[in-house]
Design an enzyme around this catalytic site. Structure first.
Site, PDB file in Angstrom:
ATOM      1  N   ALA A  66      19.052  34.340  58.899  1.00  0.00           N
ATOM      2  CA  ALA A  66      19.061  34.033  60.325  1.00  0.00           C
ATOM      3  C   ALA A  66      20.137  34.889  60.984  1.00  0.00           C
ATOM      4  CB  ALA A  66      19.350  32.554  60.522  1.00  0.00           C
ATOM      5  N   GLY A 105      17.447  32.844  55.507  1.00  0.00           N
ATOM      6  CA  GLY A 105      16.178  32.817  56.218  1.00  0.00           C
ATOM      7  C   GLY A 105      15.267  33.970  55.815  1.00  0.00           C
ATOM      8  N   GLU A 108      13.588  32.862  52.832  1.00  0.00           N
ATOM      9  CA  GLU A 108      12.702  31.766  53.242  1.00  0.00           C
ATOM     10  C   GLU A 108      11.420  32.296  53.891  1.00  0.00           C
ATOM     11  OE1 GLU A 108      16.083  29.824  55.193  1.00  0.00           O
ATOM     12  OE2 GLU A 108      15.427  27.968  54.246  1.00  0.00           O
ATOM     13  N   GLU A 128      23.514  30.315  52.306  1.00  0.00           N
ATOM     14  CA  GLU A 128      23.945  29.517  53.469  1.00  0.00           C
ATOM     15  C   GLU A 128      25.182  28.685  53.173  1.00  0.00           C
ATOM     16  OE1 GLU A 128      20.847  30.074  52.565  1.00  0.00           O
ATOM     17  OE2 GLU A 128      19.517  30.214  54.300  1.00  0.00           O
TER      18      GLU A 128
END
Ligand code: 3HC
Ligand code: NAI
Length: 692
Positions: A66, A105, A108, A128
């Site tokens: 992210a 992310g 992911e 994370e």
């Protein structure tokens, strides 16, 4: 080729749609990237010519997560989960093509593709936890479905980057393709999937690995227990574990909801805010306003170290580890032999633990040249002095060095406190002189305080900043002052700790409060570990401090089983009634009235003056920015990263509150608590340290 937006293209190669992201520096999932992904996948799915889709990135890496800079701001663009749903529900096979690092992310997103192919140098991970979070886009629910619960627990709580080969072995990657040939390799793979009519495998539907762990709560209990020490004080590891539990015990969609809830809990807390701040602070520290990135640097092919004691040996190891030859000089042959012996022993111990081969040990030792002659340093590009902490000796060494070192060589001192300008002044080339303040153990601690003298050249600074990366250190540039940034602030805490035990607290009270705050160890336990008799001279002792009295009683610390604490044979510390008596007696003789001291006072007395000193350091321009001070404390002194460093923490407490307390202590306890002018100004103007 269709341009979807500024960072996304969709090209069709025969029957394969190739979605390419190009959003430097790391293709993070910012609003524009999410928008691009959405548009490109919708386009590819709608295009009848496209039979399978490849997702690939330009630049140095696949999506690295992210976009952390967006956290805490109002959301714009499509949300990541909706974009993932489009990819996961694609009626055409989707292949993620990975190079660099597929992180957070990014991984992911790859996990909602049907297949993942990668080049051998690629890595994947869910890091994370390192910014106080958990994978919030299904990572905790999908990862254990591929790699199993134990491995998933390890990955999400450590944040490790798994190399491609291991990722392939655990099923995270489906195939490795030739380095440098990812695009073609991924397209070939996609065609193979089509030709073989392989099913549209979805990770969310794989249940056997999570089912295998169902009804076995001991897996989690054991994992928590084994890692209790490592996770102490951190919230994120526990929430990550709870998510993996949810993956085991709940249906997929409910697991996702649980993940969301636990993610939001972390995201709104102060720990993640602190850890995200530290992530950027560390990168910021590398930027020196008047030393631009393109400043020329001096090639460092050979390093000299003077002094093979505690620090010299550790410093030398950093360079040997990086493959840089080192010549190490000593004044005493027995110290040279001992110092080189310790280096070898350290390497052999690492080899015993399986983290180095015997071959590596010999290779590294082969790069080391021990010598008793300073003249052996004539061809070194960088020479680091680590002799006794005495100005006269340092001056003598630098005077000699000036005559021996080749022109342009960097002359560095590892001094902890002394004036780098005064040392530089004995040479004919003060522009080549810099402080390189390593922390003990120098081969382990990440911090390197680089001390800029008045005349240190930009080339020398740029070279040392870059070199610090090569040897795995985090460098912070600081100015010349007594103790520089770290030790100067430490002195505040040490002084108060010593005063508190005379005024009414006991060493174990002070240590407990600071340990519970998150520091690895309190000041008295630390003294016992280092040895109370460091710098103590029996010939000159005068019972003027509690420490001296303890040394006179042969209480030398852990090494002889007694110091501020008593130690059993396993080095477990117990409060010492003898020490309690010594302290009471010492206070009485000095007519110090002992009183009840609260934990709150211990914390405020030890830590607020540090924040205040940090403000003075900023005010004097001895640190470039407050966040640099935080990086010093996190990497050099074990300040808990989830509290963001003393300056970040000070702002969290409230600078107004700290100032008010400093003023109160100043009135009651004297000048040790004089508030910094900068602190007063910032509070008056309602500003924070970043506005300093
Ligand atoms: N968001 C925003 N910026 C990022 C970023 C991210 N995720 N990752 C890196 N950057 C920026 C850095 O701040 C730096 O900016 P600068 O040049 O202006 O200082 C630049 O990218 C380059 O980064 P590095 O200097 O760290 O470059 P390296 O090549 O040494 O390392 C890396 C690259 C391994 C990708 C490293 O940057 C890294 O570990 N990044 C963080 C990865 C991460 O934590 N991902 C998870 C994010 S949270 C998430 O995904 C939540 C999701 O689950 C919902
Ligand atoms: P040390 O006492 O362990 O080692 C110093 C070594 O230098 C001795 O082996 C001595 O024989 C040798 N030496 C003395 N004069 C010499 C000369 N003229 N030429 C060659 N060798 C000479 O000391 P330590 O702890 O390694 O400290 C060295 C420097 O590092 C000091 O300036 C100290 O302040 C600093 N420092 C120490 C830290 C620590 O935790 N010990 C941490 C950070 C910095």
């Amino acid at each position: 080729m269709a341009v979807i937006n500024a960072v996304t293209d969709l090209s069709v190669e025969g029957d394969i749609g190739v979605v390419t992201l190009n959003s430097p520096p790391v293709n993070a999932l910012s609003a524009v990237v999410r928008e691009g992904l959405k548009g490109a996948f919708e386009g590819a799915i709608a295009d009848p010519a496209v039979k399978a889709i490849v997702l690939i990135c330009d630049g140095k890496t696949f999506i690295a997560g992210a976009d952390i800079t967006e956290f805490g701001k109002a959301m714009t663009g499509p949300n990541l989960q909706d974009v993932q749903a489009i990819i996961e529900n694609s009626p055409k096979p989707v292949v993620a093509a990975i190079h660099g690092t597929a992180l957070g992310g990014g991984l992911e997103v790859a996990l909602v593709a049907n297949y993942r192919v990668a080049v051998p140098s690629a890595k994947a991970g869910l890091p994370e936890v390192n910014i106080g979070l958990l994978p919030g886009a299904g990572g905790t629910q999908r990862l254990p479905r591929i790699v199993g619960v134990e491995k998933a627990l390890e990955m999400v709580t450590s944040g490790q980057h798994v190399p491609a080969k291991a990722a392939l072995a655990m099923g995270l990657f489906d195939e490795l393709v030739e380095e440098g040939n990812l695009r073609a390799g991924a397209i070939t793979f996609a065609r193979k999937v089509l030709a073989e009519g392989r099913p549209l495998k979805k990770v969310r539907d794989l249940n056997d690995k999570v089912e295998a762990a169902r009804g076995k709560p001991e897996i989690f209990a054991d994992f928590r227990k084994a890692n209790a020490k490592k996770f102490r004080g951190f919230m994120a590891p526990e929430n990550n574990i709870k998510c993996i539990e949810a993956a085991v015990n709940l249906p997929f969609d409910e697991g996702l909801q649980e993940e969301r809830k636990l993610f939001m809990e972390l995201m709104s807390g102060s720990q993640s805010a602190a850890q995200r701040y530290v992530f950027f602070a560390e990168r910021q520290a590398a930027k020196i306003p008047d030393v631009p990135d393109d400043t020329p640097t001096i090639p460092i092919k050979k390093v000299g170290v003077i002094g093979a004691g505690t620090m010299g040996g550790g410093i030398a190891m950093n360079f040997l580890n990086a493959g840089i030859p080192v010549t190490i000089i000593e004044a005493k042959p027995e110290n040279l032999e001992r110092g080189v012996g310790i280096i070898r022993k350290n390497y052999e111990n690492t080899a015993k633990k399986g983290r180095l081969t015997q071959d590596d040990v010999e290779k590294r030792m082969g790069l080391l040249t021990p010598s008793m002659e300073m003249e052996a340093l004539a061809d070194c590009d960088l020479i680091i002095e680590a002799v006794f902490e005495l100005m006269e000796i340092k001056k003598e060494v630098f005077t000699k060095l000036d005559k021996i070192a080749k022109p342009g060589a960097i002359l560095a001192t590892n001094t902890s406190y002394l004036d780098v300008n005064e040392i530089a002044a004995v040479t004919s080339r003060p522009e080549s002189v810099i402080g390189t303040h390593f922390f003990s153990p120098a081969n382990v601690m990440r911090l390197l305080e680089l001390v800029r003298g008045d005349k240190t050249s930009k080339e020398v600074i740029a070279t040392c900043m870059k070199l610090s990366k090569v040897i795995g250190k985090v460098a912070v540039l600081v100015g010349v002052c007594h103790g520089f940034v770290g030790n100067r602030m430490l002195a505040q805490r040490q002084r108060e700790a010593q005063k508190l035990i005379l005024e009414g607290a006991m060493p174990w009270d002070v240590d407990r409060v600071l340990y519970d705050f998150g520091l690895p160890m309190g000041p008295f336990a630390m003294s016992d570990l280092a040895g109370l008799d460091i710098g103590w001279d029996p010939a000159k002792t005068s019972s003027s401090t509690v420490r001296e009295v303890l040394c006179e009683m042969d209480r030398r610390g852990q090494k002889n089983g007694k110091g501020f604490y008593d130690y059993d044979e396993n080095r477990n510390a117990k409060p010492s009634p003898v020490v309690e008596e010594v302290i009471r007696d010492f206070a009485e003789k000095r007519q110090i009235q002992r009183r009840e001291i609260t934990d709150q006072e211990i914390l405020e007395r030890c830590l607020y003056p540090m924040v205040n000193e940090g403000a003075k350091i900023l005010e004097e321009g001895k640190a470039i920015r407050a966040s640099d001070i935080d990086i010093v404390w996190i990497n050099g002194y074990g300040w808990p990263v989830y509290r963001g460093g003393p300056m970040f923490w000070g702002e969290l407490v409230g600078l107004d509150k700290i100032l008010a307390k400093m003023k109160q202590f100043h009135a009651e306890l004297g000048d040790d608590f004089k508030p910094s002018a900068l602190l007063e100004r910032l509070v008056a103007e309602g500003k924070g340290f970043k506005d300093a």
